[in-house]
Design a protein around this motif. Structure first.
Motif, PDB file in Angstrom:
ATOM      1  N   GLY A  80      16.682  -4.584  -7.279  1.00 42.54           N
ATOM      2  CA  GLY A  80      16.693  -5.313  -8.547  1.00 42.54           C
ATOM      3  C   GLY A  80      17.977  -6.095  -8.744  1.00 42.54           C
ATOM      4  N   GLU A  81      19.096  -5.482  -8.390  1.00 48.52           N
ATOM      5  CA  GLU A  81      20.385  -6.186  -8.499  1.00 48.52           C
ATOM      6  C   GLU A  81      20.430  -7.406  -7.579  1.00 48.52           C
ATOM      7  N   ARG A  82      19.936  -7.233  -6.345  1.00 51.87           N
ATOM      8  CA  ARG A  82      19.948  -8.361  -5.405  1.00 51.87           C
ATOM      9  C   ARG A  82      19.075  -9.504  -5.926  1.00 51.87           C
ATOM     10  N   ALA A  83      17.897  -9.165  -6.449  1.00 51.70           N
ATOM     11  CA  ALA A  83      16.990 -10.196  -6.960  1.00 51.70           C
ATOM     12  C   ALA A  83      17.617 -10.951  -8.118  1.00 51.70           C
ATOM     13  N   ARG A  84      18.216 -10.231  -9.050  1.00 58.64           N
ATOM     14  CA  ARG A  84      18.845 -10.877 -10.220  1.00 58.64           C
ATOM     15  C   ARG A  84      20.011 -11.761  -9.808  1.00 58.64           C
ATOM     16  N   SER A  85      20.833 -11.264  -8.890  1.00 59.46           N
ATOM     17  CA  SER A  85      22.042 -12.013  -8.521  1.00 59.46           C
ATOM     18  C   SER A  85      21.712 -13.332  -7.838  1.00 59.46           C
ATOM     19  N   ALA A  86      20.561 -13.370  -7.123  1.00 56.97           N
ATOM     20  CA  ALA A  86      20.189 -14.589  -6.407  1.00 56.97           C
ATOM     21  C   ALA A  86      19.024 -15.326  -7.056  1.00 56.97           C
ATOM     22  N   SER A  87      18.515 -14.792  -8.179  1.00 60.90           N
ATOM     23  CA  SER A  87      17.313 -15.352  -8.832  1.00 60.90           C
ATOM     24  C   SER A  87      16.196 -15.535  -7.815  1.00 60.90           C
ATOM     25  N   LEU A  88      15.956 -14.493  -7.035  1.00 63.45           N
ATOM     26  CA  LEU A  88      15.014 -14.567  -5.917  1.00 63.45           C
ATOM     27  C   LEU A  88      14.104 -13.335  -5.925  1.00 63.45           C
ATOM     28  N   PRO A  89      12.797 -13.520  -6.064  1.00 62.11           N
ATOM     29  CA  PRO A  89      11.887 -12.374  -5.999  1.00 62.11           C
ATOM     30  C   PRO A  89      11.877 -11.774  -4.593  1.00 62.11           C
ATOM     31  N   ILE A  90      11.686 -10.453  -4.525  1.00 56.49           N
ATOM     32  CA  ILE A  90      11.790  -9.753  -3.239  1.00 56.49           C
ATOM     33  C   ILE A  90      10.595  -8.816  -3.067  1.00 56.49           C
ATOM     34  N   VAL A  91      10.004  -8.866  -1.893  1.00 60.58           N
ATOM     35  CA  VAL A  91       8.968  -7.904  -1.493  1.00 60.58           C
ATOM     36  C   VAL A  91       9.581  -6.983  -0.444  1.00 60.58           C
ATOM     37  N   TYR A  92       9.569  -5.706  -0.742  1.00 54.36           N
ATOM     38  CA  TYR A  92      10.226  -4.672   0.076  1.00 54.36           C
ATOM     39  C   TYR A  92       9.135  -3.811   0.704  1.00 54.36           C
ATOM     40  N   VAL A  93       9.021  -3.842   2.044  1.00 57.65           N
ATOM     41  CA  VAL A  93       7.972  -3.094   2.738  1.00 57.65           C
ATOM     42  C   VAL A  93       8.620  -2.021   3.611  1.00 57.65           C
ATOM     43  N   ASN A  94       8.201  -0.793   3.402  1.00 55.71           N
ATOM     44  CA  ASN A  94       8.808   0.348   4.098  1.00 55.71           C
ATOM     45  C   ASN A  94       7.757   1.102   4.902  1.00 55.71           C
ATOM     46  N   GLN A  95       8.194   1.693   6.004  1.00 54.65           N
ATOM     47  CA  GLN A  95       7.274   2.511   6.787  1.00 54.65           C
ATOM     48  C   GLN A  95       7.131   3.900   6.169  1.00 54.65           C
ATOM     49  N   VAL A  96       6.158   4.652   6.653  1.00 59.35           N
ATOM     50  CA  VAL A  96       5.902   6.004   6.173  1.00 59.35           C
ATOM     51  C   VAL A  96       5.692   6.900   7.387  1.00 59.35           C
ATOM     52  N   GLY A  97       6.090   8.173   7.275  1.00 59.63           N
ATOM     53  CA  GLY A  97       5.839   9.111   8.366  1.00 59.63           C
ATOM     54  C   GLY A  97       7.069   9.904   8.751  1.00 59.63           C
ATOM     55  N   GLY A  98       6.852  10.921   9.579  1.00 53.31           N
ATOM     56  CA  GLY A  98       7.937  11.759  10.062  1.00 53.31           C
ATOM     57  C   GLY A  98       8.318  11.400  11.481  1.00 53.31           C
ATOM     58  N   GLN A  99       9.620  11.416  11.758  1.00 51.67           N
ATOM     59  CA  GLN A  99      10.133  11.177  13.103  1.00 51.67           C
ATOM     60  C   GLN A  99      11.276  12.154  13.349  1.00 51.67           C
ATOM     61  N   ASP A 100      10.989  13.225  14.073  1.00 56.85           N
ATOM     62  CA  ASP A 100      11.960  14.295  14.287  1.00 56.85           C
ATOM     63  C   ASP A 100      12.451  14.811  12.932  1.00 56.85           C
ATOM     64  N   GLU A 101      13.738  14.683  12.613  1.00 59.71           N
ATOM     65  CA  GLU A 101      14.221  15.223  11.346  1.00 59.71           C
ATOM     66  C   GLU A 101      14.070  14.237  10.180  1.00 59.71           C
ATOM     67  N   LEU A 102      13.785  12.975  10.478  1.00 58.67           N
ATOM     68  CA  LEU A 102      13.687  11.975   9.423  1.00 58.67           C
ATOM     69  C   LEU A 102      12.266  11.896   8.867  1.00 58.67           C
ATOM     70  N   VAL A 103      12.176  11.618   7.573  1.00 59.76           N
ATOM     71  CA  VAL A 103      10.898  11.335   6.936  1.00 59.76           C
ATOM     72  C   VAL A 103      11.022   9.999   6.223  1.00 59.76           C
ATOM     73  N   PHE A 104      10.068   9.104   6.479  1.00 56.65           N
ATOM     74  CA  PHE A 104      10.031   7.802   5.826  1.00 56.65           C
ATOM     75  C   PHE A 104       8.949   7.857   4.756  1.00 56.65           C
ATOM     76  N   ASP A 105       9.316   7.488   3.548  1.00 52.76           N
ATOM     77  CA  ASP A 105       8.461   7.783   2.393  1.00 52.76           C
ATOM     78  C   ASP A 105       7.678   6.596   1.867  1.00 52.76           C
ATOM     79  N   GLY A 106       7.673   5.466   2.589  1.00 50.23           N
ATOM     80  CA  GLY A 106       6.893   4.336   2.094  1.00 50.23           C
ATOM     81  C   GLY A 106       7.443   3.833   0.770  1.00 50.23           C
ATOM     82  N   GLY A 107       6.555   3.771  -0.242  1.00 48.74           N
ATOM     83  CA  GLY A 107       6.997   3.300  -1.554  1.00 48.74           C
ATOM     84  C   GLY A 107       7.309   1.819  -1.579  1.00 48.74           C
ATOM     85  N   SER A 108       6.597   1.016  -0.774  1.00 46.30           N
ATOM     86  CA  SER A 108       6.815  -0.438  -0.757  1.00 46.30           C
ATOM     87  C   SER A 108       6.635  -1.009  -2.163  1.00 46.30           C
ATOM     88  N   PHE A 109       7.398  -2.064  -2.480  1.00 45.15           N
ATOM     89  CA  PHE A 109       7.345  -2.588  -3.849  1.00 45.15           C
ATOM     90  C   PHE A 109       7.760  -4.049  -3.906  1.00 45.15           C
TER      91      PHE A 109
END
Length: 543
Positions: free
Chosen positions: A190-219
């Motif tokens: 949100g801060e980045r979008a406001r500072s540049a007056s630029l809408p942002i689509v954030y896409v994240n992966q989901v799943g477990g990889q060894d000790e890491l977990v990726f939680d998705g939540g794209s927005f």
């Protein structure tokens, strides 16, 4: 007004699985093109290799695999769809973390990640060179800028994109979960979008990889910094978003903001996803664990059943002369409640055999923790033997508090392949038990209420040798996760004797933690990739 139909492909990748990942990209594109004529399908960071590929990036065949995957995807592009996805790419001898744009069977643009994280679990500077320029692509009349994960955490890439005339930014990610991460991301983007007056689509992966977990939540975030749409956390899926682009800016529609998970629910989902993907991606038939009648193994069993189903989980109670009848009964009750296979195998005969064999070595020496550790090691032998015979992964049940201070036995209760609670402090174990019970019958109430004990000697309690867990966990949080010194922890109100005792135990037991199985990371500083301390060290205690 121009409308971009954006599909946020919240994909669960397999590290090193180029064929699997490529097939999923092609299948997703086909589904998208059957929905609309010219979709923009956005995949996560390093989609083709999976994240983090670690030293697979040093293999000479990495370039061949990437080139083959891109060729297959391009050949499958028979319509007017667009793809944005991540992959490693060697350019003029240097390896880059790239976001590529594919259209009509061609790679039409590539952006090189500029900000390479080299902290906590990240070590991208080991592998990649940083890019230094923005990339803005005309997609159906809309000027779309590309960035990759860490680029959004620094102001320069967003500012560069805006100055290059971008009307919309796509940020692809492989951002791992830790407690509080969703709010942190929303605030930062949100801060980045406001500072540049630029809408942002954030896409994240989901799943477990060894000790890491990726939680998705794209927005998606408007140019004013407002979160306008958000996909669920922890769910692999395809989420459509419409971006209406006109002279006044970009408006998002077509996807609501998914209800946020509270921290306990998010932690529970992270543990479940981490176990499920570790077991399934490594092709284990199922899991086996020692169910002691205590709170840690009870929670571990609950997570395993949620992750895999009861038919793939086996629980073994291994009583000894110090095991209470309550523990035997509670383990059996929970196994019945969850419908898992439950066995009782006494360790008394094997313990006696070991003691008889060691009688000459132990002659004249008083009993001490050696005999306690032998009990744990007998249990470890039982579980590992079942694992070998049946092809089951042994889940260990130690929590972060115990691992921090060495309250565990090498080749005993530490023997196994995956520690579900490795990054879960004891106080959080209790909270998660109550959370799970609120969803339905699971853990016997007296397991949660009784004082914790390893039951390795008569009337043993954890607090015989450790501070109360609420005190211990506060000290550990400040020392391990916040890097506070002993003096700072004492200044925060902790008893000096407790602080020095706990910090000494943490420092002395690095050798144990180095030999511990991996487990799900849920905090900002877990034991493993996050915290790399030497075993042999002259470092002054608590500095």
């Amino acid at each position: 007004m121009t409308t971009l139909n954006i599909l946020m492909a919240q994909m669960n990748t397999l590290v090193g699985g180029f064929e699997v990942n490529t097939d999923k990209v092609i299948e997703t594109l086909k589904r998208a093109e059957s929905t609309c004529s010219a979709p923009l399908v956005v995949f996560p960071e390093l989609t083709l290799s999976g994240y983090p590929p670690e030293d697979l990036l040093l293999r000479p065949s990495i370039e061949i695999r990437v080139a083959k995957a891109l060729e297959q995807i391009c050949n499958a592009m028979t319509g007017d769809g667009w793809i944005i996805l991540g992959y490693p790419r060697r350019i003029a001898g240097a390896l880059y973390n790239v976001a590529g744009v594919l259209h009509r069977g061609q790679v039409v643009a590539e952006y090189r990640k500029q900000c390479l994280p080299n902290y906590q679990v990240f070590d991208e500077k080991r592998y990649f060179q940083p890019g230094d320029a923005p990339c803005v692509v005309d997609i159906q009349g809309v000027k779309v800028a590309l960035t990759v994960c860490e680029d959004i955490w620094e102001p320069a890439p967003t500012r560069q994109a805006a100055e290059a005339g971008a009307e919309l930014m796509i940020n692809i990610n492989s951002s791992p979960y830790h407690r509080g991460k969703r709010d942190e991301r929303w605030r930062l983007v949100g801060e980045r979008a406001r500072s540049a007056s630029l809408p942002i689509v954030y896409v994240n992966q989901v799943g477990g990889q060894d000790e890491l977990v990726f939680d998705g939540g794209s927005f998606a975030v408007s140019a004013q910094g407002e979160v306008c749409a958000a996909a669920p956390n922890f769910d692999e899926g395809e989420y459509w978003l419409r971006a209406g682009c006109e002279a006044g800016g970009v408006t998002f529609s077509g996807l609501d903001v998914a209800p946020p998970l509270d921290e306990l629910a998010a932690t529970w989902h992270a543990l479940v996803l981490g176990v499920r993907d570790y077991v399934n991606k490594n092709r284990f038939r199922g899991v086996v664990l020692g169910l002691s009648g205590g709170v840690d193994s009870a929670l571990t069993l609950a997570v395993a059943v949620e992750a895999l189903g009861p038919e793939r989980v086996e629980a073994v109670m291994m009583p000894f002369r110090y095991t209470s009848q309550m523990s035997v009964e509670d383990a059996a009750e929970q196994s019945r409640t969850l419908g898992v296979k439950h066995k009782v195998i006494s360790i008394e005969p094997m313990y006696e055999s070991f003691m008889a064999s060691l009688a000459e070595e132990f002659a004249g020496l008083a009993p001490d923790t050696t005999e306690e550790n032998l009990q744990a090691r007998c249990r470890g032998v039982v579980l590992m033997s079942i694992s070998n015979k049946k092809g089951l992964l042994v889940l260990t049940t130690g929590n972060k508090s115990e691992l921090a201070v060495g309250y565990s036995t090498l080749y005993g209760d530490m023997a196994g392949g995956f520690d579900v609670l490795k990054d879960v402090p004891k106080t959080l174990v209790y909270e998660l038990c109550r959370y799970r019970n609120a969803l339905g019958p699971c853990i016997p109430e007296r397991v949660i209420e009784r004082p914790p004990s390893a039951e390795l000697r008569p009337d043993q309690k954890d607090q015989d040798s450790l501070p109360e867990y609420d005190v211990l966990d506060r000290i550990l949080e400040m020392y391990v996760e916040q890097d506070c010194s002993a003096s700072a922890i004492i200044a925060a109100g902790m008893v000096p004797e407790d602080v020095h005792r706990v910090l000494r135990l943490v420092d002395l037991n690095e050798y144990k933690r180095r030999q511990a199985p991996i487990g799900v990371r849920i905090t900002q500083r877990g034991f493993g990739r996050d915290r790399r301390y030497p075993i042999t060290s002259g470092w002054t205690l608590g500095d």
